[in-house]
Design a protein around this motif. Structure first.
Motif, PDB file in Angstrom:
ATOM      1  N   THR A 135     -42.549 -11.207 -36.579  1.00  0.00           N
ATOM      2  CA  THR A 135     -41.095 -11.253 -36.722  1.00  0.00           C
ATOM      3  C   THR A 135     -40.591 -10.041 -37.495  1.00  0.00           C
ATOM      4  OG1 THR A 135     -39.219 -12.537 -37.590  1.00  0.00           O
ATOM      5  CG2 THR A 135     -41.270 -12.629 -38.839  1.00  0.00           C
ATOM      6  N   GLY A 162     -40.401 -15.152 -26.823  1.00  0.00           N
ATOM      7  CA  GLY A 162     -39.614 -14.321 -27.720  1.00  0.00           C
ATOM      8  C   GLY A 162     -38.257 -14.924 -28.014  1.00  0.00           C
ATOM      9  N   SER A 164     -34.425 -13.852 -29.997  1.00  0.00           N
ATOM     10  CA  SER A 164     -33.562 -12.903 -30.690  1.00  0.00           C
ATOM     11  C   SER A 164     -32.348 -13.647 -31.225  1.00  0.00           C
ATOM     12  CB  SER A 164     -33.128 -11.782 -29.739  1.00  0.00           C
ATOM     13  OG  SER A 164     -32.462 -10.750 -30.421  1.00  0.00           O
ATOM     14  N   THR A 175     -29.499  -9.658 -37.856  1.00  0.00           N
ATOM     15  CA  THR A 175     -30.265  -9.982 -36.652  1.00  0.00           C
ATOM     16  C   THR A 175     -31.718 -10.243 -37.020  1.00  0.00           C
ATOM     17  OG1 THR A 175     -30.740  -7.660 -36.133  1.00  0.00           O
ATOM     18  CG2 THR A 175     -28.745  -8.630 -35.168  1.00  0.00           C
ATOM     19  N   ASN A 177     -35.649 -11.177 -35.087  1.00  0.00           N
ATOM     20  CA  ASN A 177     -36.381 -11.203 -33.826  1.00  0.00           C
ATOM     21  C   ASN A 177     -37.791 -11.725 -34.044  1.00  0.00           C
ATOM     22  OD1 ASN A 177     -34.398  -9.666 -31.946  1.00  0.00           O
ATOM     23  ND2 ASN A 177     -34.482  -8.436 -33.814  1.00  0.00           N
ATOM     24  N   THR A 181     -41.477  -9.564 -25.966  1.00  0.00           N
ATOM     25  CA  THR A 181     -40.640  -9.460 -24.771  1.00  0.00           C
ATOM     26  C   THR A 181     -41.417  -9.843 -23.522  1.00  0.00           C
ATOM     27  OG1 THR A 181     -41.203  -7.120 -24.521  1.00  0.00           O
ATOM     28  CG2 THR A 181     -39.220  -7.655 -25.795  1.00  0.00           C
ATOM     29  N   PRO A 189     -38.843  -8.428 -29.426  1.00  0.00           N
ATOM     30  CA  PRO A 189     -37.505  -8.172 -28.895  1.00  0.00           C
ATOM     31  C   PRO A 189     -36.628  -7.595 -29.999  1.00  0.00           C
ATOM     32  CG  PRO A 189     -37.801 -10.516 -29.323  1.00  0.00           C
ATOM     33  CD  PRO A 189     -39.130  -9.856 -29.566  1.00  0.00           C
ATOM     34  N   GLY A 190     -35.482  -7.046 -29.605  1.00  0.00           N
ATOM     35  CA  GLY A 190     -34.544  -6.507 -30.572  1.00  0.00           C
ATOM     36  C   GLY A 190     -33.135  -6.950 -30.242  1.00  0.00           C
ATOM     37  N   THR A 193     -32.203  -6.046 -26.744  1.00  0.00           N
ATOM     38  CA  THR A 193     -33.021  -6.555 -25.644  1.00  0.00           C
ATOM     39  C   THR A 193     -32.173  -7.473 -24.773  1.00  0.00           C
ATOM     40  OG1 THR A 193     -35.025  -6.439 -26.991  1.00  0.00           O
ATOM     41  CG2 THR A 193     -35.080  -7.893 -25.074  1.00  0.00           C
ATOM     42  N   THR A 375     -27.210  -9.062 -24.423  1.00  0.00           N
ATOM     43  CA  THR A 375     -28.004  -8.882 -25.633  1.00  0.00           C
ATOM     44  C   THR A 375     -27.342  -9.576 -26.812  1.00  0.00           C
ATOM     45  OG1 THR A 375     -26.822  -6.889 -26.347  1.00  0.00           O
ATOM     46  CG2 THR A 375     -28.652  -6.577 -24.807  1.00  0.00           C
TER      47      THR A 375
END
Length: 472
Positions: A135, A162, A164, A175, A177, A181, A189-190, A193, A375
């Motif tokens: 994470t 995953g 986000s 945020t 994550n 992915t 993921p970001g 993503t 996203t």
């Protein structure tokens, strides 16, 4: 792409975990009464077992409607068993019907009345991964720890891949994550993503409706027959339906057209091959489940039809409308139905609720009910726009989507479900494809929004709900 809002309301009334002792025998006793009344088709008798929180979340009429239209058609409970009793408070029971199985979460308040009463599809228990999932959460403060506590029960399951998460609170974006992915790629993921967002798409369609209504191109009260071919509009069943009813799920149209399966060439991609001629062929002879405007019944079909009508009004494809009316003005550069080569590089691999890779969905005429990919960052921009009043055509359209259009047991604007979490009122929508799950909720008064996206078809609602309750 379904939303079970009555379940969300009940879930939000109480956490699934609360410390207590010596409750199992009492809970089992009440469950046995529930089972008896269920098999005798006595919803009022079940409701008589409910406590104050349950009754605040659901009226007798609403509960009766759920039982009569969603639960009793399953038939009698043939057998039942206790699966687990969590923290000596929350009972999880397996219910076996003729053709399916459900699980019922149930607990009692301090007066031994039903507080939590949540039906879900039954699934065999999913095992946990052997070690902690990677994470970006550095666990530096209490908020970080609350987020981690909310998401760990989900992401540590072997079927999850995953997640986000985006939080907007007091103007500050955070945020988080987790996972991957794609299974095995060790790539987190970001916030940029892309995931399928499923039925959150319906709120974009509602915004388009409000935009064109404010522009004088349509009226919310317009009958849909104004925009249908003569061969379709002659169907008397359709003549009481308005554009607004398509958006707030009170049209009486079913969840899906019954000829959808006939045109699906790929059962894992069910909407791809459904075209306008198929939709109109269905509408020519369809029958409504209820009188237009009287009852809420979630309908992918209704919102898909609404989008098709707006395409006709604007002369533009759904994706062009979304881009021109919403995404470009807001700077949402990563929200689209069809992904170009650059966006595809940021799109996750998607997995079903059992953790098996599955195709991302493609859409024909029903695209406005669930086709968009987006996203966390873009959806936070979208949420912020929904919480900010501005003197623009788009802002005024968004404001119109928030106005209550239906308030019988369930409260709706245009596209948005308006729900209570604790003492606060939120605008909510979730989404689910075979390979992704999404959650978006915001409270304009407190300038608080939560976005959760997963590249697994297993619902992310419990994670989103727990985040909201822990941070509000």
């Amino acid at each position: 792409m379904k939303i079970s809002i009555w379940l969300i309301i009940l879930f939000s009334a109480v956490s699934l975990a609360a410390p207590a002792q010596s409750q199992q025998r009492k809970t089992d006793s009440v469950f046995n009464l529930v089972k008896k009344y269920f098999n005798n088709k006595q919803p009022d008798s079940i409701y008589s077992l409910a406590g104050e929180k349950f009754r605040k979340a659901l009226t007798p009429d609403a509960f009766r409607y759920v039982c009569t239209n969603q639960l009793f058609p399953l038939g009698s409970i043939k057998s039942s068993s206790l699966i687990a009793f969590v923290n000596n408070k929350d009972g999880r029971y397996k219910l076996v019907f003729d053709a399916t199985a459900l699980q019922l979460w149930m607990n009692l308040d301090d007066k031994d009345k039903i507080e939590l009463f949540l039906f879900q599809p039954y699934k065999d228990e999913v095992s946990n991964k052997p070690g902690p999932v990677a994470t970006t959460n550095l666990m530096r403060n209490q908020t970080d720890k609350k987020i981690d506590s909310a998401v760990r029960p989900y992401i540590q399951k072997t079927n999850a891949v995953g997640v986000s998460i985006g939080i907007l609170r007091n103007g500050v974006i955070s945020t988080y994550n987790y996972g991957e992915t794609k299974q095995g790629n060790n790539k987190l993921p970001g916030a940029n993503t892309l995931f399928e967002i499923g039925s959150i798409t319906k709120t974009f369609t509602a915004t388009l409706l409000a935009y064109y209504a404010n522009d004088g191109k349509v009226k919310l009260s317009d009958p849909i027959t104004l925009y249908l071919p003569d061969s379709v509009s002659v169907n008397r069943e359709l003549q009481g339906i308005t554009l607004q009813m398509l958006s707030n799920h009170t049209s009486g149209l079913p969840r899906l057209p019954d000829n959808l399966v006939n045109h699906s060439l790929d059962p894992l991609n069910p909407y791809r091959d459904y075209r306008k001629q198929d939709l109109f062929a269905y509408l020519q002879t369809c029958k409504l489940a209820s009188k237009p405007g009287e009852k809420y019944a979630y309908s992918n079909l209704g919102v898909g039809l609404l989008g098709a009508i707006l395409e006709q009004v604007s002369g533009k494809a759904f994706e062009q409308m979304v881009e021109g009316v919403i995404c470009k003005p807001l700077g949402m550069s990563s929200t689209a139905q069809h992904l170009d080569l650059l966006l595809k590089q940021r799109f996750v691999t998607v997995y079903n609720e059992n953790g098996k890779e599955t195709p991302a969905w493609d859409f024909g005429i029903l695209a406005p009910c669930g086709s968009l990919r987006s996203t966390v960052n873009d959806l936070l921009i979208y949420a912020k726009a929904n919480m900010t009043v501005a003197n623009t055509k788009l802002s005024k359209a968004i404001e119109l989507t928030h106005r209550s259009t239906f308030d019988k047991d369930i409260k709706l604007g245009l596209g948005w479900h308006i729900i209570k979490i604790g003492n606060a009122e939120y605008y909510f929508h979730n989404g689910g494809t075979y390979g992704c799950s999404s959650f978006l909720v915001f409270n304009p008064e407190n300038k608080f929004a939560v976005v959760v996206l997963s590249n697994c078809g297993a619902s992310i609602d419990a994670v989103g709900g727990e985040i909201v309750k822990s941070l509000q």
